[in-house]
Scaffold this active site. Structure first.
Site, PDB file in Angstrom:
ATOM      1  CE1 TYR A   3      -8.692   1.579  -9.899  1.00  0.00           C
ATOM      2  CE2 TYR A   3      -6.693   1.668 -11.110  1.00  0.00           C
ATOM      3  CZ  TYR A   3      -7.497   1.152 -10.631  1.00  0.00           C
ATOM      4  OH  TYR A   3      -7.481  -0.300 -10.341  1.00  0.00           O
TER       5      TYR A   3
ATOM      6  N   GLY B 239       0.730  -1.313  -0.009  1.00  0.00           N
ATOM      7  CA  GLY B 239      -0.105  -0.096   0.105  1.00  0.00           C
ATOM      8  C   GLY B 239       0.869   1.228   0.041  1.00  0.00           C
TER       9      GLY B 239
ATOM     10  CD  GLU C 197       0.319  -9.058   1.759  1.00  0.00           C
ATOM     11  OE1 GLU C 197      -0.590  -8.286   1.160  1.00  0.00           O
ATOM     12  OE2 GLU C 197       0.014 -10.036   2.341  1.00  0.00           O
ATOM     13  N   PRO C 198       4.597  -5.183  -0.558  1.00  0.00           N
ATOM     14  CG  PRO C 198       6.734  -4.594  -0.558  1.00  0.00           C
ATOM     15  CD  PRO C 198       6.045  -5.615  -0.068  1.00  0.00           C
ATOM     16  N   GLY C 199       3.788  -3.744  -3.643  1.00  0.00           N
ATOM     17  CA  GLY C 199       3.989  -3.905  -5.045  1.00  0.00           C
ATOM     18  C   GLY C 199       4.158  -2.528  -5.904  1.00  0.00           C
ATOM     19  NE  ARG C 200       0.090   2.328  -5.953  1.00  0.00           N
ATOM     20  CZ  ARG C 200      -0.918   2.264  -6.675  1.00  0.00           C
ATOM     21  NH1 ARG C 200      -0.980   3.014  -7.973  1.00  0.00           N
ATOM     22  NH2 ARG C 200      -2.092   1.783  -6.474  1.00  0.00           N
TER      23      ARG C 200
ATOM     24  NE  ARG D 163      -2.569   2.799 -11.652  1.00  0.00           N
ATOM     25  CZ  ARG D 163      -2.633   4.021 -10.985  1.00  0.00           C
ATOM     26  NH1 ARG D 163      -2.166   5.098 -11.662  1.00  0.00           N
ATOM     27  NH2 ARG D 163      -3.057   4.335  -9.795  1.00  0.00           N
TER      28      ARG D 163
ATOM     29  CB  CYS E 211     -14.379   2.906 -30.653  1.00  0.00           C
ATOM     30  SG  CYS E 211     -13.537   3.135 -32.270  1.00  0.00           S
ATOM     31  CD  GLU E 212     -15.395   2.241 -24.222  1.00  0.00           C
ATOM     32  OE1 GLU E 212     -16.035   3.052 -23.428  1.00  0.00           O
ATOM     33  OE2 GLU E 212     -15.745   1.180 -24.183  1.00  0.00           O
TER      34      GLU E 212
HETATM   35  N1  LLP Z   1      -1.534  -7.046  -0.683  1.00  0.00           N
HETATM   36  C1  LLP Z   1      -2.696  -7.090  -0.950  1.00  0.00           C
HETATM   37  C2  LLP Z   1      -3.840  -8.182  -0.293  1.00  0.00           C
HETATM   38  C3  LLP Z   1      -3.400  -6.325  -2.194  1.00  0.00           C
HETATM   39  O1  LLP Z   1      -4.637  -6.554  -2.224  1.00  0.00           O
HETATM   40  C4  LLP Z   1      -2.459  -5.408  -2.693  1.00  0.00           C
HETATM   41  C5  LLP Z   1      -3.119  -4.587  -3.911  1.00  0.00           C
HETATM   42  C6  LLP Z   1      -1.041  -5.378  -2.331  1.00  0.00           C
HETATM   43  C7  LLP Z   1      -0.617  -6.216  -1.372  1.00  0.00           C
HETATM   44  C8  LLP Z   1      -0.399  -4.331  -2.948  1.00  0.00           C
HETATM   45  O2  LLP Z   1      -0.516  -3.157  -2.941  1.00  0.00           O
HETATM   46  P1  LLP Z   1       0.551  -2.065  -3.372  1.00  0.00           P
HETATM   47  O3  LLP Z   1       1.692  -1.936  -2.579  1.00  0.00           O
HETATM   48  O4  LLP Z   1       0.899  -2.130  -4.909  1.00  0.00           O
HETATM   49  O5  LLP Z   1      -0.238  -0.696  -3.258  1.00  0.00           O
HETATM   50  N2  LLP Z   1      -4.957  -1.475  -9.775  1.00  0.00           N
HETATM   51  C9  LLP Z   1      -4.659  -0.215  -8.760  1.00  0.00           C
HETATM   52  C10 LLP Z   1      -4.303  -0.956  -7.614  1.00  0.00           C
HETATM   53  C11 LLP Z   1      -5.186  -2.049  -7.112  1.00  0.00           C
HETATM   54  C12 LLP Z   1      -4.211  -2.756  -5.594  1.00  0.00           C
HETATM   55  C13 LLP Z   1      -4.886  -4.047  -5.578  1.00  0.00           C
HETATM   56  N3  LLP Z   1      -4.318  -4.792  -4.135  1.00  0.00           N
HETATM   57  C14 LLP Z   1      -4.005   0.858  -9.359  1.00  0.00           C
HETATM   58  O6  LLP Z   1      -3.694   0.709 -10.596  1.00  0.00           O
HETATM   59  O7  LLP Z   1      -3.767   1.614  -8.664  1.00  0.00           O
END
Ligand code: LLP
Length: 412
Positions: A315, A238, A272-275, A311, A341-342
């Site tokens: 969003y 997050g 659990e970092p992603g972004r 995105r 086409c949107e």
């Molecule tokens: N853990 C869980 C259980 C999650 O559901 C998520 C993201 C993460 C970790 C990773 O979160 P992050 O560190 O990436 O913020 N498509 C959207 C983001 C959806 C995120 C869903 N869950 C966007 O483009 O902003």
């Protein structure tokens, strides 16, 4: 030079001019910087102590070459589908470093996770707990689980990416937590060893995550009173990134604050970092097909659309747009629109750019939730992904061909 940088009017990734990559692989295309991914991962890794674990959220960018890069750094993974789990195993990940989140795990997903012996299945409902019990009995295998709690904390980010509100489908409330906890006492094959929480994405204030830690600690009390041996707290992902003017907290200070709170309890941290790992490490490059200057607006019509980068349409997200090479045309304010086409096919609004037909532009900060969210809408083909490391370059996903895209509909 690491990452995306400008030299003599040209945009580079590490040591390579992006215009040369575009010549080789054409547009649209995603380009990643391996060094930025490593740096972002290491910000977390350097702040953690032994026994703590980073479980990169695979959903942010699941390209197997990126997963392999992270495996090499010692990363664990957070998966939300059986196929993400398969990707991680194929990338060489250690199953003991994989957590499995998500509200709708199928029986096959659960069986697969148990057979792989992953670190934790993160339980999101009482029904799911019951299903895990049945499957573990049928397989006669022990299974490590965490319970994902729902702390009811608003994050103030876009409503589609808030996940910790009591009105959202994720996690369990305190009552369900106690029910699962007492049921688990009588099911020896289920080992409740963690507690998890993820309140949402693109969070700009670490104190919100710290608030969710308070809830994790309350849940910890409840579970240990029931004699469960809890080893770790999984604080979720997050942490936000700067797309425009956001000023998110950093991993180091977040981890220091968490450590202060939990070390006395002899607990490890899972994140659990992603972004925050892949987001700033990727760009989408596109070509200006046409300029359409009207009385109301100037449109720059480009060859990338909402199907390639969803995105902005989904969003209202902002991605900075940069010229890849400075041209000497007029400076104007443009709306950047794609071929789909949107009317929602707008990738950026009100951008001052110096561009002409045929010029290349880059959408910044799309390494997370960029390529993974793309689709074939309008029968458009998925675009390639390229990884740059210093001065070396590797195609990590081919451009889809028309034949690829029709294959599942052929010879039936
Ligand atoms: N853990 C869980 C259980 C999650 O559901 C998520 C993201 C993460 C970790 C990773 O979160 P992050 O560190 O990436 O913020 N498509 C959207 C983001 C959806 C995120 C869903 N869950 C966007 O483009 O902003």
């Amino acid at each position: 030079m690491e990452g995306f940088n400008e030299k003599e009017g040209q945009l580079y990734v590490d040591d390579l001019p992006i215009s040369e990559i575009a010549d080789k692989y054409s547009t649209p295309a995603f380009i990643y910087s391996a060094s930025l991914i490593r740096n972002n991962y290491n910000k977390y890794a350097n702040a953690l102590t032994e026994g703590d674990l980073i479980c990169y959220a695979v959903k942010a960018n699941s390209n197997i070459h990126i997963l392999k890069e992270l495996v090499g750094l010692g990363s664990g993974f957070d998966v939300v589908s059986g196929n993400e789990l398969k990707r991680c195993i194929k990338a060489g990940a250690d199953p003991k470093k994989i957590v499995f989140s998500g509200v709708a795990k199928s029986a096959e997903d659960i069986e697969q996770a148990i057979n792989e012996g992953i670190l934790s299945i993160n339980i999101e409902s009482e029904d799911e707990f019951d299903r895990i019990v049945n499957i573990s009995k049928a397989l006669d295998k022990e299974v490590q689980c965490s319970i994902r709690i729902n702390p009811d904390i608003p994050t103030g980010s876009h409503k589609y990416i808030e996940t910790g509100l009591k009105t959202s489908k994720f996690g369990v409330d305190t009552e369900t937590l106690s029910i699962i906890s007492s049921k688990a006492k009588t099911t020896p094959l289920i080992k409740l060893s963690g507690i998890a929480c993820h309140i949402g994405s693109q969070i700009s204030d670490n104190s919100l995550i710290m608030k969710s830690l308070e809830h994790l600690l309350e849940a910890h009390k409840l579970l240990t009173n029931d004699w469960h041996e809890i080893n770790f707290l999984d604080i979720g992902g997050g942490l936000g990134i700067t797309y425009k003017e956001e000023d998110p907290g950093d991993p180091e200070s977040l981890i220091a604050e968490i450590s202060n709170e939990i070390r006395a309890l002899n607990l490890n941290i899972v994140l659990e970092p992603g972004r925050s790992i892949t987001g700033k490490a990727g760009v989408l490059i596109a070509k200006v097909e046409y300029l359409k200057l009207t009385e109301y607006k100037n449109f720059a019509i480009i060859d990338a659309g909402m199907n390639d980068l969803m995105r902005p349409a989904l969003y209202d997200a902002w991605h900075t747009v940069k010229e890849i090479q400075k041209s000497d045309s007029d400076k104007r304010i443009y709306e950047l629109v794609g071929p789909v086409c949107e009317s929602a096919d707008v990738l950026a609004k009100d951008r001052e750019l110096v561009i002409s037909q045929g010029d290349l532009i880059a959408f910044m900060d799309v390494g997370a939730y960029g390529s993974v969210m793309s689709s074939n809408y309008n029968s458009r083909l998925k675009v390639p992904e390229i990884m740059v490391d210093g001065s070396s370059l590797k195609l990590i996903k081919k451009r889809e061909s028309f034949e690829d895209s029709i294959a599942l509909e052929s010879d039936l």
